[in-house]
Design an enzyme around this catalytic site. Structure first.
Site, PDB file in Angstrom:
ATOM      1  N   PHE A 125      25.972  63.880  47.430  1.00  0.00           N
ATOM      2  CA  PHE A 125      25.915  62.448  47.162  1.00  0.00           C
ATOM      3  C   PHE A 125      25.191  61.780  48.318  1.00  0.00           C
ATOM      4  CE2 PHE A 125      28.242  59.800  43.948  1.00  0.00           C
ATOM      5  CZ  PHE A 125      28.318  60.766  42.965  1.00  0.00           C
ATOM      6  N   GLN A 239      27.842  46.291  47.009  1.00  0.00           N
ATOM      7  CA  GLN A 239      26.888  47.389  46.908  1.00  0.00           C
ATOM      8  C   GLN A 239      26.063  47.307  45.626  1.00  0.00           C
ATOM      9  OE1 GLN A 239      28.072  51.733  46.103  1.00  0.00           O
ATOM     10  NE2 GLN A 239      27.627  51.671  48.283  1.00  0.00           N
ATOM     11  N   HIS A 241      23.651  49.318  43.244  1.00  0.00           N
ATOM     12  CA  HIS A 241      23.297  50.720  42.959  1.00  0.00           C
ATOM     13  C   HIS A 241      21.836  50.788  42.528  1.00  0.00           C
ATOM     14  CE1 HIS A 241      23.417  54.781  41.410  1.00  0.00           C
ATOM     15  NE2 HIS A 241      24.639  54.916  41.865  1.00  0.00           N
ATOM     16  N   LEU A 251      25.194  52.544  34.493  1.00  0.00           N
ATOM     17  CA  LEU A 251      24.937  53.399  35.651  1.00  0.00           C
ATOM     18  C   LEU A 251      24.357  54.753  35.258  1.00  0.00           C
ATOM     19  CD1 LEU A 251      25.607  53.801  38.785  1.00  0.00           C
ATOM     20  CD2 LEU A 251      27.519  55.139  37.942  1.00  0.00           C
ATOM     21  N   GLU A 254      24.478  58.710  40.835  1.00  0.00           N
ATOM     22  CA  GLU A 254      23.775  59.343  41.944  1.00  0.00           C
ATOM     23  C   GLU A 254      23.799  60.864  41.829  1.00  0.00           C
ATOM     24  OE1 GLU A 254      24.505  57.126  45.462  1.00  0.00           O
ATOM     25  OE2 GLU A 254      25.091  58.948  46.503  1.00  0.00           O
ATOM     26  N   ARG A 296      22.618  54.471  49.401  1.00  0.00           N
ATOM     27  CA  ARG A 296      22.315  53.611  48.246  1.00  0.00           C
ATOM     28  C   ARG A 296      21.623  52.316  48.627  1.00  0.00           C
ATOM     29  NH1 ARG A 296      27.822  54.212  44.745  1.00  0.00           N
ATOM     30  NH2 ARG A 296      27.369  56.362  44.281  1.00  0.00           N
ATOM     31  N   HIS A 364      27.265  46.942  41.814  1.00  0.00           N
ATOM     32  CA  HIS A 364      28.014  48.138  41.423  1.00  0.00           C
ATOM     33  C   HIS A 364      29.417  48.212  42.009  1.00  0.00           C
ATOM     34  CE1 HIS A 364      28.750  52.257  40.349  1.00  0.00           C
ATOM     35  NE2 HIS A 364      28.775  52.657  41.599  1.00  0.00           N
ATOM     36  N   ARG A 405      30.012  51.379  51.150  1.00  0.00           N
ATOM     37  CA  ARG A 405      30.764  52.555  50.707  1.00  0.00           C
ATOM     38  C   ARG A 405      29.820  53.718  50.439  1.00  0.00           C
ATOM     39  NH1 ARG A 405      32.233  54.424  44.925  1.00  0.00           N
ATOM     40  NH2 ARG A 405      30.248  53.431  44.534  1.00  0.00           N
TER      41      ARG A 405
HETATM   42  C1  LIG Z   1      29.976  52.902  36.379  1.00  0.00           C
HETATM   43  C2  LIG Z   1      30.733  53.260  37.606  1.00  0.00           C
HETATM   44  C3  LIG Z   1      30.763  54.568  38.063  1.00  0.00           C
HETATM   45  C4  LIG Z   1      31.463  54.905  39.209  1.00  0.00           C
HETATM   46  N1  LIG Z   1      31.471  56.208  39.632  1.00  0.00           N
HETATM   47  C5  LIG Z   1      32.180  56.532  40.738  1.00  0.00           C
HETATM   48  C6  LIG Z   1      32.220  57.879  41.197  1.00  0.00           C
HETATM   49  O1  LIG Z   1      31.622  58.774  40.616  1.00  0.00           O
HETATM   50  N2  LIG Z   1      32.946  58.149  42.302  1.00  0.00           N
HETATM   51  C7  LIG Z   1      33.641  57.191  42.991  1.00  0.00           C
HETATM   52  O2  LIG Z   1      34.287  57.505  43.982  1.00  0.00           O
HETATM   53  N3  LIG Z   1      33.630  55.906  42.554  1.00  0.00           N
HETATM   54  C8  LIG Z   1      32.923  55.567  41.452  1.00  0.00           C
HETATM   55  N4  LIG Z   1      32.907  54.266  41.026  1.00  0.00           N
HETATM   56  C9  LIG Z   1      33.845  53.310  41.638  1.00  0.00           C
HETATM   57  C10 LIG Z   1      35.260  53.606  41.162  1.00  0.00           C
HETATM   58  O3  LIG Z   1      35.221  54.048  39.826  1.00  0.00           O
HETATM   59  C11 LIG Z   1      36.148  52.372  41.240  1.00  0.00           C
HETATM   60  O4  LIG Z   1      36.076  51.815  42.525  1.00  0.00           O
HETATM   61  C12 LIG Z   1      37.606  52.737  40.957  1.00  0.00           C
HETATM   62  O5  LIG Z   1      37.715  53.448  39.750  1.00  0.00           O
HETATM   63  C13 LIG Z   1      38.455  51.485  40.905  1.00  0.00           C
HETATM   64  O6  LIG Z   1      39.757  51.848  40.529  1.00  0.00           O
HETATM   65  P1  LIG Z   1      40.929  50.791  40.584  1.00  0.00           P
HETATM   66  O7  LIG Z   1      42.144  51.489  40.139  1.00  0.00           O
HETATM   67  O8  LIG Z   1      40.919  50.108  41.889  1.00  0.00           O
HETATM   68  O9  LIG Z   1      40.492  49.667  39.530  1.00  0.00           O
HETATM   69  P2  LIG Z   1      40.191  49.735  37.952  1.00  0.00           P
HETATM   70  O10 LIG Z   1      40.025  51.103  37.451  1.00  0.00           O
HETATM   71  O11 LIG Z   1      39.078  48.766  37.744  1.00  0.00           O
HETATM   72  O12 LIG Z   1      41.519  49.175  37.320  1.00  0.00           O
HETATM   73  C14 LIG Z   1      41.914  47.825  37.473  1.00  0.00           C
HETATM   74  C15 LIG Z   1      43.184  47.623  36.685  1.00  0.00           C
HETATM   75  O13 LIG Z   1      43.677  46.325  36.962  1.00  0.00           O
HETATM   76  C16 LIG Z   1      44.063  45.706  35.749  1.00  0.00           C
HETATM   77  N5  LIG Z   1      43.946  44.263  35.923  1.00  0.00           N
HETATM   78  C17 LIG Z   1      42.927  43.558  36.470  1.00  0.00           C
HETATM   79  N6  LIG Z   1      43.197  42.247  36.431  1.00  0.00           N
HETATM   80  C18 LIG Z   1      44.423  42.110  35.852  1.00  0.00           C
HETATM   81  C19 LIG Z   1      45.241  41.011  35.511  1.00  0.00           C
HETATM   82  N7  LIG Z   1      44.870  39.746  35.742  1.00  0.00           N
HETATM   83  N8  LIG Z   1      46.427  41.256  34.929  1.00  0.00           N
HETATM   84  C20 LIG Z   1      46.834  42.511  34.665  1.00  0.00           C
HETATM   85  N9  LIG Z   1      46.076  43.600  34.952  1.00  0.00           N
HETATM   86  C21 LIG Z   1      44.896  43.395  35.537  1.00  0.00           C
HETATM   87  C22 LIG Z   1      43.104  46.260  34.706  1.00  0.00           C
HETATM   88  O14 LIG Z   1      43.659  46.153  33.426  1.00  0.00           O
HETATM   89  C23 LIG Z   1      42.999  47.707  35.174  1.00  0.00           C
HETATM   90  O15 LIG Z   1      44.066  48.447  34.636  1.00  0.00           O
HETATM   91  C24 LIG Z   1      32.170  53.911  39.907  1.00  0.00           C
HETATM   92  C25 LIG Z   1      32.148  52.588  39.471  1.00  0.00           C
HETATM   93  C26 LIG Z   1      31.410  52.268  38.342  1.00  0.00           C
HETATM   94  C27 LIG Z   1      31.338  50.834  37.938  1.00  0.00           C
END
Ligand SMILES: Cc1cc2nc3c(=O)[nH]c(=O)nc-3n(C[C@H](O)[C@H](O)[C@H](O)COP(=O)(O)OP(=O)(O)OC[C@H]3O[C@@H](n4cnc5c(N)ncnc54)[C@H](O)[C@@H]3O)c2cc1C
Length: 609
Positions: A125, A239, A241, A251, A254, A296, A364, A405
């Site tokens: 990566f 960030q 992408h 997306l 990478e 990135r 991103h 990141r």
């Molecule tokens: C397309 C894409 C690809 C990626 N690929 C990678 C990768 O390969 N490797 C890597 O390390 N990172 C990657 N990332 C980043 C990584 O996926 C995210 O940073 C990570 O999954 C975030 O997880 P999280 O649990 O913090 O939030 P999320 O998975 O976004 O979950 C947020 C949760 O909060 C809840 N929520 C939000 N607001 C409220 C509210 N008001 N009331 C109740 N519930 C709420 C939602 O329902 C959801 O359940 C990628 C990001 C994207 C956009």
């Protein structure tokens, strides 16, 4: 107004990887203490499997034991990416726990891709000096979320509140004790009270019009923290992408470059060497930190320059360069990159085995968030612990990513910090104490009436938005995205940021009269989208204020008018005044890291958590 009041020991807001990790860890802590009556509430505005984690493609970083990679090298790469704003102790905390956490996930059912010898397969990566990204083809987030979610189903102690939109946090005597939500299916207000709250609500990159993020990634948790008077850290670090499909912003991970994909300009030249990313590496033999595997931010900056130099191909969605994967061959693409192959076919109409894939940058990942220790304990603007509140995942600023990141460090952060935050929240809720809702606010306990009143007042304010207003929320949202795309992207300058600030102030004014035509209680998406819009606007105003105040270039924040980095790396801290004005101040990153360590944060008491 009627509200339903329910109790839990720990309340986790967010059903993505961070929230599920926190909930599982909290349940395990209660079980280990013999508390079989404990309840962990898991609140999510969507069904958990729709959380944005599901979209992660490339993988999760962790040193594979027994190879030539080392923990020190992973730490060094992450610190280099963080450009002075990552905290070494926080980086070490995550990096040291990453391999065990990834292996643990496999025991829960995660189908990591493997080498022919049976070891975890790792890919390269950007910005990483060694291949160390564990993956499940290019559907890592999907499998990871499934694994955590299915594990959560085994625990009756996890009480799910799916499709419950959390409106605000509840606080009594300086301690966070619950949340007020709206149950979208039953159309009821729910007040959840407990011993501790974990925020795991994800990032805010959907505020930009051109974004890889789903429509639900709207910074709700950050806006709740702001409204509760807390400071948000380094919001301007967003960030961009470099390789996303034009128009949709989808997306193209990478990982495709880690597997040997190359980037070509309009003339079919590998242009990155002309923008400081050389020397040129052989096609199909990527090397760490060079050309397509540069960081990135550097690749997105190179695109920006190439676009201005007339080296991109014009499309109705802006200039594009091309990702060339043809030399990898169909069989390899089918095995290692099936998701992006399908995405390119469906959303760009090209077959990567035989055709070039058009790509351009998109917002991103958001490094800014609620400041926490490495174990997810929320701290205030002075570095002191905030009682009863924890945060993990993309909504938190733990000190791991700093100003930029490294790809694949965030999934592993959701696991390591999510787990630590869940354990810490269980401790804060009195893990060993008997009785349901054993936190300071038990059923009918002291302070409950005041909290319920507080919840009623907050919910009424939100409900009053319905059935009134003249400003179209769709138009406001469109304008917000366009402002951020235009002036708060890869490069920024004083004029553009001043333009953005004025535009956002105007949108903020107009938002006070936002139209919510639908007055119904059940599945009122008009209303919930207006709430999300309010969150994005609040956070975006913080982003722009911090970007204006940061008169230097660092990591993801590049100012054309201030190209140098300051000698001292400082965190920005954004707060909201009573009059709705945004305030920004700075704090030296070293001082912040030391304050966290001195306050029992990283490396002390909880380090084994
Ligand atoms: C397309 C894409 C690809 C990626 N690929 C990678 C990768 O390969 N490797 C890597 O390390 N990172 C990657 N990332 C980043 C990584 O996926 C995210 O940073 C990570 O999954 C975030 O997880 P999280 O649990 O913090 O939030 P999320 O998975 O976004 O979950 C947020 C949760 O909060 C809840 N929520 C939000 N607001 C409220 C509210 N008001 N009331 C109740 N519930 C709420 C939602 O329902 C959801 O359940 C990628 C990001 C994207 C956009």
């Amino acid at each position: 107004m009627t509200v339903r009041v329910e109790h839990a020991d720990v309340i986790v807001v967010g059903g993505g990887a961070a929230g599920l990790s926190a909930a599982l860890a909290a349940v395990e802590s209660f079980a280990a203490a013999g508390r079989d009556d404990a309840v962990v509430a898991l609140v999510s505005k969507v069904y958990p499997m729709r959380s944005h984690t599901v979209a992660a493609e490339g993988g999760a970083a962790g040193v594979v034991p027994g190879g030539d990679d080392t923990l020190d090298q992973h730490v060094a790469d992450t610190l280099a990416g963080g450009a002075g704003l990552a905290h070494e102790a926080a980086v070490r905390y995550v990096v040291e726990r990453a391999p065990a956490e990834l292996a643990r996930l496999e025991r829960l059912g995660m189908p990591w891709s493997r080498t022919a010898e049976g070891r975890p397969a790792v890919r390269r990566f950007g910005g990483m000096s060694r291949p160390r990204t564990w993956f499940a083809a290019d559907k890592t987030g999907f499998h990871l979320l499934h694994t955590l979610f299915q594990t959560s189903l085994r625990h009756e102690a996890i009480r799910r509140y799916d499709e419950h939109v959390t409106l605000d946090l509840l606080r009594a005597d300086g301690e966070f004790r619950g949340v007020v939500c709206h149950d979208q299916r039953r159309g009821e207000r729910v007040v959840l009270l407990g011993g501790a709250v974990v925020l795991a609500t994800g990032g805010y990159a959907r505020a930009w019009a051109t974004s890889t993020n789903a429509g639900i990634v709207t910074g709700d948790g950050l806006a709740m923290a702001l409204r509760a008077g807390l400071a948000l850290r380094d919001l301007e670090m967003v960030q961009v992408h470099p390789t996303c499909l034009p128009g949709s912003g989808i997306l193209i991970t990478e990982a495709v470059r880690g597997e040997g994909g190359v980037l070509l300009d309009a003339d079919g030249e590998r242009y990155l060497a002309d923008y400081g990313l050389g020397p040129v590496t052989p096609v199909g033999a990527p090397e760490p930190r060079r050309m397509e595997l540069g960081p990135r931010d550097k690749l997105s900056q190179a695109f920006w320059h190439a676009d201005r130099d007339g080296r991109t191909v014009p499309t109705r969605d802006g200039g594009v360069v091309h990702l060339d994967l043809r030399h990898l061959g169909k069989a390899f693409l089918d095995e290692r990159l099936p998701l992006v192959t399908g995405l390119a076919r469906r959303f760009a109409g090209v077959d990567p085995a035989h055709e070039l894939v058009p790509v351009r940058p998109a917002a991103h990942y958001t490094m800014g968030g609620v400041p926490t220790t490495a174990q997810g304990a929320v701290v205030d603007g002075q570095g002191a612990r905030v009682a009863g509140l924890f945060a993990a995942g993309e909504c938190a600023s733990t000190g791991l990513h700093g100003a930029n990141r490294l790809g694949s460090n965030s999934l592993v952060e959701t696991l390591v910090v999510g787990r630590a935050a869940g354990q810490a929240a269980a401790r804060a809720a009195g893990v060993g104490a008997a009785g349901s809702g054993a936190g300071a606010v038990g059923a009918g306990g002291v302070g409950e009436a005041a909290l319920v009143d507080q919840a009623r007042g907050l919910a009424e304010r939100w409900l009053a938005m319905r059935g009134r207003g003249g400003e179209s929320p769709a138009a406001l949202r469109r304008e917000l995205g366009a402002v951020l795309d235009a002036d708060v992207g890869v490069y920024r300058d004083a004029d553009g940021l001043a333009r953005a600030a004025a535009a956002l102030d105007g949108l903020h004014e107009r938002y006070q009269d936002v139209r919510v035509a639908d007055t119904s209680d059940v599945l009122n998406t008009d209303w919930t989208q207006a709430i999300e819009l309010g969150a994005m606007l609040a956070v975006a105003r913080g982003v722009v204020a911090a970007a204006i105040a940061r008169t230097e270039s660092r990591g993801a924040h590049q100012r054309l008018d201030h190209p140098q980095s300051d000698d001292v790396a400082r965190h920005s801290l954004v707060t909201l005044g009573a009059d709705g004005a945004v305030d920004v101040r700075f704090e030296a990153a070293d001082t912040a890291a030391q304050a966290l360590a001195a306050g029992g944060g990283v490396g002390q008491g909880e380090a084994g958590a």
